[in-house]
Design a protein around this motif. Structure first.
Motif, PDB file in Angstrom:
ATOM      1  N   GLN A  38     -14.599   2.085 -19.677  1.00 29.57           N
ATOM      2  CA  GLN A  38     -13.470   2.759 -19.053  1.00 29.57           C
ATOM      3  C   GLN A  38     -13.416   4.170 -19.597  1.00 29.57           C
ATOM      4  O   GLN A  38     -13.200   4.376 -20.801  1.00 29.57           O
ATOM      5  N   ILE A  39     -13.619   5.103 -18.702  1.00 35.17           N
ATOM      6  CA  ILE A  39     -13.606   6.511 -19.063  1.00 35.17           C
ATOM      7  C   ILE A  39     -12.206   7.045 -18.851  1.00 35.17           C
ATOM      8  O   ILE A  39     -11.736   7.101 -17.717  1.00 35.17           O
ATOM      9  N   HIS A  40     -11.536   7.353 -19.935  1.00 32.61           N
ATOM     10  CA  HIS A  40     -10.233   8.018 -19.931  1.00 32.61           C
ATOM     11  C   HIS A  40      -9.295   7.548 -18.818  1.00 32.61           C
ATOM     12  O   HIS A  40      -8.970   8.288 -17.909  1.00 32.61           O
ATOM     13  N   SER A  41      -8.885   6.263 -18.889  1.00 28.08           N
ATOM     14  CA  SER A  41      -7.875   5.714 -17.986  1.00 28.08           C
ATOM     15  C   SER A  41      -8.319   5.628 -16.535  1.00 28.08           C
ATOM     16  O   SER A  41      -7.505   5.344 -15.661  1.00 28.08           O
ATOM     17  N   GLY A  98     -12.888 -13.960 -10.992  1.00 34.49           N
ATOM     18  CA  GLY A  98     -12.769 -12.555 -11.347  1.00 34.49           C
ATOM     19  C   GLY A  98     -11.725 -12.271 -12.392  1.00 34.49           C
ATOM     20  O   GLY A  98     -11.290 -11.139 -12.551  1.00 34.49           O
ATOM     21  N   LYS A  99     -11.312 -13.285 -13.139  1.00 34.30           N
ATOM     22  CA  LYS A  99     -10.284 -13.110 -14.158  1.00 34.30           C
ATOM     23  C   LYS A  99     -10.962 -12.679 -15.445  1.00 34.30           C
ATOM     24  O   LYS A  99     -11.255 -13.498 -16.305  1.00 34.30           O
ATOM     25  N   LEU A 100     -11.244 -11.401 -15.558  1.00 32.41           N
ATOM     26  CA  LEU A 100     -11.884 -10.857 -16.741  1.00 32.41           C
ATOM     27  C   LEU A 100     -10.849 -10.648 -17.838  1.00 32.41           C
ATOM     28  O   LEU A 100      -9.778 -10.105 -17.598  1.00 32.41           O
ATOM     29  N   GLN A 101     -11.206 -11.082 -19.059  1.00 27.64           N
ATOM     30  CA  GLN A 101     -10.306 -10.929 -20.206  1.00 27.64           C
ATOM     31  C   GLN A 101     -10.757  -9.698 -20.995  1.00 27.64           C
ATOM     32  O   GLN A 101     -11.681  -9.783 -21.801  1.00 27.64           O
ATOM     33  N   PHE A 102     -10.115  -8.578 -20.734  1.00 24.27           N
ATOM     34  CA  PHE A 102     -10.450  -7.365 -21.463  1.00 24.27           C
ATOM     35  C   PHE A 102      -9.778  -7.391 -22.826  1.00 24.27           C
ATOM     36  O   PHE A 102      -8.595  -7.703 -22.946  1.00 24.27           O
ATOM     37  N   GLY A 103     -10.561  -7.037 -23.843  1.00 24.50           N
ATOM     38  CA  GLY A 103      -9.994  -6.875 -25.182  1.00 24.50           C
ATOM     39  C   GLY A 103      -9.689  -5.410 -25.424  1.00 24.50           C
ATOM     40  O   GLY A 103      -9.467  -4.642 -24.491  1.00 24.50           O
ATOM     41  N   ALA A 104      -9.688  -5.050 -26.700  1.00 26.51           N
ATOM     42  CA  ALA A 104      -9.412  -3.660 -27.067  1.00 26.51           C
ATOM     43  C   ALA A 104     -10.643  -2.772 -26.930  1.00 26.51           C
ATOM     44  O   ALA A 104     -10.529  -1.556 -26.798  1.00 26.51           O
TER      45      ALA A 104
ATOM     46  N   LEU B  39       0.358   1.735 -20.583  1.00 31.64           N
ATOM     47  CA  LEU B  39      -0.139   2.827 -21.415  1.00 31.64           C
ATOM     48  C   LEU B  39      -0.417   2.371 -22.849  1.00 31.64           C
ATOM     49  O   LEU B  39       0.461   1.817 -23.517  1.00 31.64           O
ATOM     50  N   GLY B  40      -1.661   2.577 -23.277  1.00 29.26           N
ATOM     51  CA  GLY B  40      -2.037   2.249 -24.645  1.00 29.26           C
ATOM     52  C   GLY B  40      -2.368   0.792 -24.873  1.00 29.26           C
ATOM     53  O   GLY B  40      -2.674   0.400 -26.003  1.00 29.26           O
TER      54      GLY B  40
END
Lengths: 112, 114
Positions: A38-41, A98-104, B39-40
């Motif tokens: 992910q590039i800047h939001s 398609g339920k991807l679990q995005f982390g930090a 956000l964040g």
């Protein structure tokens, strides 16, 4: 779904290879390893995925250890435009809808 | 390269108002999704949609949310009565076949609830 662990951040020099590690020690046999960034939001962008074998495409290479407990995403020649948050996701391709679990993820900063 | 298009890019609304976020998925894709990112915070799954019905939804996707594919090209997310905590970037995504986690995401709609 298997939990993945990534370092929170890393720096890389422009033109050098960036090696992004990911641990997924509880991954099950039918879970693939996916990488997005992910590039800047902006919206997340698919990079690559694999199950057991190493994979390569025009963007990156994915190296998965033989026991599948960890993997490394390699950006062969990092550019400034590769500065982004990189997400490693372990996901079954059946019944997940398609339920991807995005982390930090890992914040990668490519410096000149 | 084909892309997912979202409109508007920014939406400001008053608390309690209804909003509709619009998306045009990639033309030959059959599976559609909404995600959001406060956000964040992390990117969170909201809902997946196939064959004119919801396939999967998260706990976030309560009765205030609905999705629709009103014609052959658009895919919409409606929030009936917005709350302050609905403020987030909303991402639409699509994929071209079942069991394919290669999702193509749009650039998002930033929703601000005042």
């Amino acid at each position: 779904d298997a939990k993945t662990t990534q370092p929170p951040s890393m720096d890389c020099a422009e033109g050098r290879a960036a090696n992004l590690p990911c641990n997924h020690s509880t991954i099950s046999g039918n879970e693939y390893v996916y990488w997005y960034r992910q590039i800047h939001s902006q919206g997340p962008q698919y990079i690559i995925h694999g199950l057991k074998n190493n994979e390569t495409n025009e963007m990156a290479s994915l190296i998965i250890t033989e026991d599948r407990k960890s993997s490394t995403l390699i950006l062969p020649h990092a550019t400034l435009r590769d500065t982004a948050v990189y997400y490693c996701i372990a996901e079954m391709t059946t019944d997940s809808w398609g339920k991807l679990q995005f982390g930090a993820g890992t914040q990668v900063v490519v410096t000149p | 390269e084909p892309e997912v298009t979202q409109t508007p890019s920014h939406q400001v609304t008053q608390m309690g108002q209804e909003v509709i976020l619009r998306c045009v998925p990639i033309s030959n894709h059959l599976y559609f999704y909404w995600y959001r990112q406060i956000l964040g915070q992390k990117v969170e799954f909201l809902v997946s949609f196939y064959n004119n019905e919801i396939s999967e939804k998260s706990e976030i996707f309560d009765d205030q949310f609905s999705v629709e594919r009103p014609d052959g090209s658009n895919f919409t997310l409606k929030i009936r009565s917005t709350k302050l905590e609905d403020s987030a970037m909303y991402f639409c995504a699509s994929s071209d076949r079942e069991n394919n986690e290669k999702l193509f995401f749009g650039s998002g709609t930033q929703l601000s609830v005042l």
